[in-house]
Design a protein around this motif. Structure first.
Motif, PDB file in Angstrom:
ATOM      1  N   ILE A 187       0.839  -1.207   0.000  1.00 16.62           N
ATOM      2  CA  ILE A 187       0.000   0.000   0.000  1.00 16.62           C
ATOM      3  C   ILE A 187       0.870   1.252   0.000  1.00 16.62           C
ATOM      4  O   ILE A 187       0.598   2.223  -0.720  1.00 16.62           O
ATOM      5  N   ASN A 188       1.938   1.253   0.800  1.00 21.67           N
ATOM      6  CA  ASN A 188       2.838   2.406   0.842  1.00 21.67           C
ATOM      7  C   ASN A 188       3.415   2.707  -0.537  1.00 21.67           C
ATOM      8  O   ASN A 188       3.487   3.860  -0.961  1.00 21.67           O
ATOM      9  N   ALA A 189       3.836   1.653  -1.229  1.00 26.17           N
ATOM     10  CA  ALA A 189       4.408   1.839  -2.565  1.00 26.17           C
ATOM     11  C   ALA A 189       3.353   2.312  -3.554  1.00 26.17           C
ATOM     12  O   ALA A 189       3.611   3.180  -4.402  1.00 26.17           O
ATOM     13  N   PHE A 190       2.145   1.770  -3.434  1.00 30.00           N
ATOM     14  CA  PHE A 190       1.086   2.081  -4.383  1.00 30.00           C
ATOM     15  C   PHE A 190       0.672   3.550  -4.304  1.00 30.00           C
ATOM     16  O   PHE A 190       0.525   4.219  -5.331  1.00 30.00           O
ATOM     17  N   ILE A 191       0.478   4.074  -3.105  1.00 33.80           N
ATOM     18  CA  ILE A 191      -0.041   5.437  -2.972  1.00 33.80           C
ATOM     19  C   ILE A 191       1.024   6.499  -3.237  1.00 33.80           C
ATOM     20  O   ILE A 191       0.704   7.687  -3.297  1.00 33.80           O
ATOM     21  N   GLN A 192       2.290   6.086  -3.395  1.00 31.72           N
ATOM     22  CA  GLN A 192       3.337   7.055  -3.727  1.00 31.72           C
ATOM     23  C   GLN A 192       3.258   7.511  -5.178  1.00 31.72           C
ATOM     24  O   GLN A 192       3.775   8.554  -5.535  1.00 31.72           O
ATOM     25  N   PHE A 193       2.616   6.718  -6.029  1.00 36.32           N
ATOM     26  CA  PHE A 193       2.442   7.130  -7.422  1.00 36.32           C
ATOM     27  C   PHE A 193       1.332   8.179  -7.483  1.00 36.32           C
ATOM     28  O   PHE A 193       0.200   7.923  -7.051  1.00 36.32           O
ATOM     29  N   HIS A 194       1.664   9.362  -8.000  1.00 29.26           N
ATOM     30  CA  HIS A 194       0.700  10.472  -7.953  1.00 29.26           C
ATOM     31  C   HIS A 194      -0.506  10.240  -8.846  1.00 29.26           C
ATOM     32  O   HIS A 194      -1.531  10.915  -8.717  1.00 29.26           O
ATOM     33  N   ASP A 195      -0.447   9.282  -9.770  1.00 31.08           N
ATOM     34  CA  ASP A 195      -1.584   9.017 -10.662  1.00 31.08           C
ATOM     35  C   ASP A 195      -2.601   8.038 -10.068  1.00 31.08           C
ATOM     36  O   ASP A 195      -3.703   7.891 -10.608  1.00 31.08           O
ATOM     37  N   THR A 196      -2.238   7.319  -9.013  1.00 30.67           N
ATOM     38  CA  THR A 196      -3.132   6.300  -8.465  1.00 30.67           C
ATOM     39  C   THR A 196      -4.264   6.924  -7.663  1.00 30.67           C
ATOM     40  O   THR A 196      -4.166   8.065  -7.193  1.00 30.67           O
ATOM     41  N   ARG A 197      -5.335   6.145  -7.466  1.00 35.02           N
ATOM     42  CA  ARG A 197      -6.534   6.649  -6.795  1.00 35.02           C
ATOM     43  C   ARG A 197      -6.925   5.751  -5.623  1.00 35.02           C
ATOM     44  O   ARG A 197      -6.723   4.537  -5.664  1.00 35.02           O
ATOM     45  N   TYR A 198      -7.517   6.363  -4.619  1.00 36.50           N
ATOM     46  CA  TYR A 198      -7.963   5.611  -3.443  1.00 36.50           C
ATOM     47  C   TYR A 198      -9.255   4.842  -3.706  1.00 36.50           C
ATOM     48  O   TYR A 198      -9.682   4.055  -2.868  1.00 36.50           O
ATOM     49  N   GLN A 199      -9.884   5.076  -4.855  1.00 36.57           N
ATOM     50  CA  GLN A 199     -11.121   4.359  -5.192  1.00 36.57           C
ATOM     51  C   GLN A 199     -10.846   3.026  -5.888  1.00 36.57           C
ATOM     52  O   GLN A 199     -11.767   2.362  -6.358  1.00 36.57           O
ATOM     53  N   THR A 200      -9.586   2.630  -5.962  1.00 32.30           N
ATOM     54  CA  THR A 200      -9.213   1.365  -6.586  1.00 32.30           C
ATOM     55  C   THR A 200      -9.783   0.193  -5.786  1.00 32.30           C
ATOM     56  O   THR A 200      -9.646   0.147  -4.551  1.00 32.30           O
ATOM     57  N   TRP A 201     -10.401  -0.769  -6.463  1.00 37.10           N
ATOM     58  CA  TRP A 201     -10.989  -1.932  -5.796  1.00 37.10           C
ATOM     59  C   TRP A 201      -9.897  -2.891  -5.322  1.00 37.10           C
ATOM     60  O   TRP A 201      -8.857  -3.023  -5.964  1.00 37.10           O
ATOM     61  N   VAL A 202     -10.167  -3.563  -4.206  1.00 36.91           N
ATOM     62  CA  VAL A 202      -9.179  -4.449  -3.585  1.00 36.91           C
ATOM     63  C   VAL A 202      -9.772  -5.847  -3.420  1.00 36.91           C
ATOM     64  O   VAL A 202     -10.922  -5.999  -2.970  1.00 36.91           O
ATOM     65  N   PHE A 203      -8.975  -6.876  -3.750  1.00 41.80           N
ATOM     66  CA  PHE A 203      -9.403  -8.269  -3.634  1.00 41.80           C
ATOM     67  C   PHE A 203      -8.257  -9.104  -3.057  1.00 41.80           C
ATOM     68  O   PHE A 203      -7.092  -8.707  -3.097  1.00 41.80           O
ATOM     69  N   SER A 204      -8.614 -10.277  -2.557  1.00 48.49           N
ATOM     70  CA  SER A 204      -7.620 -11.271  -2.135  1.00 48.49           C
ATOM     71  C   SER A 204      -7.918 -12.574  -2.864  1.00 48.49           C
ATOM     72  O   SER A 204      -9.034 -12.783  -3.347  1.00 48.49           O
ATOM     73  N   THR A 205      -6.929 -13.444  -2.943  1.00 46.74           N
ATOM     74  CA  THR A 205      -7.147 -14.737  -3.594  1.00 46.74           C
ATOM     75  C   THR A 205      -6.162 -15.768  -3.080  1.00 46.74           C
ATOM     76  O   THR A 205      -5.047 -15.426  -2.663  1.00 46.74           O
ATOM     77  N   LYS A 206      -6.596 -17.034  -3.124  1.00 53.62           N
ATOM     78  CA  LYS A 206      -5.724 -18.164  -2.802  1.00 53.62           C
ATOM     79  C   LYS A 206      -5.352 -18.920  -4.074  1.00 53.62           C
ATOM     80  O   LYS A 206      -4.653 -19.920  -4.018  1.00 53.62           O
ATOM     81  N   GLU A 207      -5.830 -18.440  -5.204  1.00 55.00           N
ATOM     82  CA  GLU A 207      -5.561 -19.086  -6.484  1.00 55.00           C
ATOM     83  C   GLU A 207      -4.495 -18.310  -7.251  1.00 55.00           C
ATOM     84  O   GLU A 207      -3.949 -17.317  -6.768  1.00 55.00           O
ATOM     85  N   SER A 208      -4.206 -18.755  -8.461  1.00 57.39           N
ATOM     86  CA  SER A 208      -3.198 -18.105  -9.287  1.00 57.39           C
ATOM     87  C   SER A 208      -3.635 -16.693  -9.664  1.00 57.39           C
ATOM     88  O   SER A 208      -4.686 -16.504 -10.289  1.00 57.39           O
ATOM     89  N   ILE A 209      -2.833 -15.711  -9.288  1.00 58.27           N
ATOM     90  CA  ILE A 209      -3.164 -14.324  -9.624  1.00 58.27           C
ATOM     91  C   ILE A 209      -3.188 -14.136 -11.132  1.00 58.27           C
ATOM     92  O   ILE A 209      -4.043 -13.438 -11.685  1.00 58.27           O
ATOM     93  N   ARG A 210      -2.248 -14.747 -11.818  1.00 57.12           N
ATOM     94  CA  ARG A 210      -2.188 -14.631 -13.273  1.00 57.12           C
ATOM     95  C   ARG A 210      -3.502 -15.099 -13.913  1.00 57.12           C
ATOM     96  O   ARG A 210      -4.060 -14.430 -14.792  1.00 57.12           O
ATOM     97  N   LYS A 211      -4.011 -16.265 -13.500  1.00 57.78           N
ATOM     98  CA  LYS A 211      -5.250 -16.782 -14.078  1.00 57.78           C
ATOM     99  C   LYS A 211      -6.443 -15.900 -13.712  1.00 57.78           C
ATOM    100  O   LYS A 211      -7.356 -15.723 -14.522  1.00 57.78           O
TER     101      LYS A 211
END
Length: 388
Positions: free
Chosen positions: A118-142
């Protein structure tokens, strides 16, 4: 005359100067989704790039075989290092302003690596706090490569826009980055991240279609994953969410009947309000939950009265709330954020009982659950449309 020409040239140069360092839209890659994993002491980032040229003018690409997105990956000891390594494999500049979702692996959450991401993500000035967040136990690529059914634009996928399906069936409340940070900073310093998996229950004459499925939550703190609730275990969450719009519910109107279909009704729950009331004594704090909801009968067989509908829905909703609570207590979580209700209403009492930002909960901490159900049809009874 010469002065006038000179003045015009100077004005034109001022107008042009603002564009000298601009980037052409066609000469950039657009980052649409990010996945982050953590294994063997390294972060692995997944980046989904979307070709907006193929979907910009339509919700459905004209060619079903067109490639709407690609997913790349890179490793690093830090998140920024991983992205720097990813940049090396790109031909153009990467634009961050169109990111719509983040997917965290269960391994990353279990090892307490959420904060650095999260610290790294919000340092980019173009990113937004309205970005959706998910978790997974499966392959992220798939997960990131799954396409919407009927070749819909990738920008309308469940990960990119979970509100679409949530409006029709409000089961797992979508979570954005802003709310995740708020929940982690406030009692009880935990949050429920929607748990996404893959399912193949759609098919065409060519092949089976793999789609994303959100059927549970990972209960997460800044340091680890407390546990997860899926399917029936998580059903109580929808009744205590302020964001619930419309929820479907199937219940039995009586016990012990042999004809299951005749015994079963389906309702749609709307206009729901939930109230949590802390009950304070000298030695402990317990909680009462009161709900008010409107039920619309959508499916039934045989004759049934309004009173029967109310009784059956009331019983089932109360059971689901209790079941979810009992399942969450097993891994010592505050899935309904009961500690926060006490914190907001009785701060002195909260300070007396809190340990590490939350109230210790037991199986008996949830004292009473009361659901008031109103049936809005206006009918006194429901009968078969066609008599047998």
């Amino acid at each position: 005359m010469n002065k006038r020409i000179l003045l015009i040239i100077m004005l034109c140069s001022l107008l042009l100067s603002g564009c000298w360092d601009s980037n052409e839209a066609g000469r950039m890659f657009y980052l649409f989704g990010i996945g982050v994993d953590y294994k063997d002491g390294e972060y692995k980032v997944y980046a989904q790039l979307v070709d907006f040229a193929s979907i910009a003018r339509s919700v459905q690409p004209p060619n079903p075989d067109i490639v709407q997105s690609v997913v790349g990956e890179a490793n690093g000891k830090t998140v920024n290092e991983a992205f720097n390594n990813l940049y090396n494999s790109l031909d153009e500049e990467l634009y961050w302003g169109h990111i719509t979702y983040l997917v965290f692996s269960n391994d990353l959450l279990e090892q307490g690596k959420l904060n650095p991401v999260i610290n790294a993500f919000i340092q980019f000035h173009d990113t937004r706090y309205q970005t959706w967040v998910f978790s997974t136990k499966e392959s992220i690529r798939k997960i990131m490569l799954a396409k919407p059914v009927l070749n819909k634009a990738i920008s309308l996928s469940k990960l990119a826009y979970p509100i679409n399906s949530y409006k029709q069936h409000s089961f797992i409340e979508p979570l954005n980055l802003r709310k995740l940070i708020i929940n982690m900073d406030e009692p009880s310093h935990q949050t429920n991240i929607p748990l996404v998996s893959l399912i193949s229950n759609w098919e065409t004459y060519k092949s089976d279609d793999t789609e994303t499925l959100i059927n549970g939550v990972s209960v997460v703190t800044p340091k680890n994953v407390l546990g997860e609730l899926k399917n029936e275990q998580a059903q109580g969450l929808q009744w205590l969410s302020d964001e619930t719009i419309r929820a479907g519910l199937s219940v039995d109107i009586a016990d012990g009947q042999e004809d299951d279909e005749k015994n079963r009704i389906s309702v749609v729950i709307e206009k729901m309000k939930a109230k949590v009331i802390p009950i304070i004594s000298s030695s402990q704090v317990r909680f009462d939950i009161h709900l008010d909801m409107v039920a619309l009968l959508s499916g039934y067989r045989g004759d049934i009265s309004v009173a029967e509908i109310q009784k059956a829905v009331k019983k089932r909703v109360e059971q689901q709330i209790q079941t979810t609570y009992q399942e969450s207590v097993k891994f010592d979580s505050d899935v309904y954020r009961l500690s926060e209700y006490l914190y907001r209403k009785h701060l002195k009492t909260w300070k007396k009982f809190e340990r590490n930002g939350r109230i210790e909960l037991t199986n008996d901490s949830l004292r009473n659950i009361t659901a008031e159900v109103r049936v809005t049809s206006g009918r006194k009874s429901f009968k078969n449309t066609i008599e047998n």
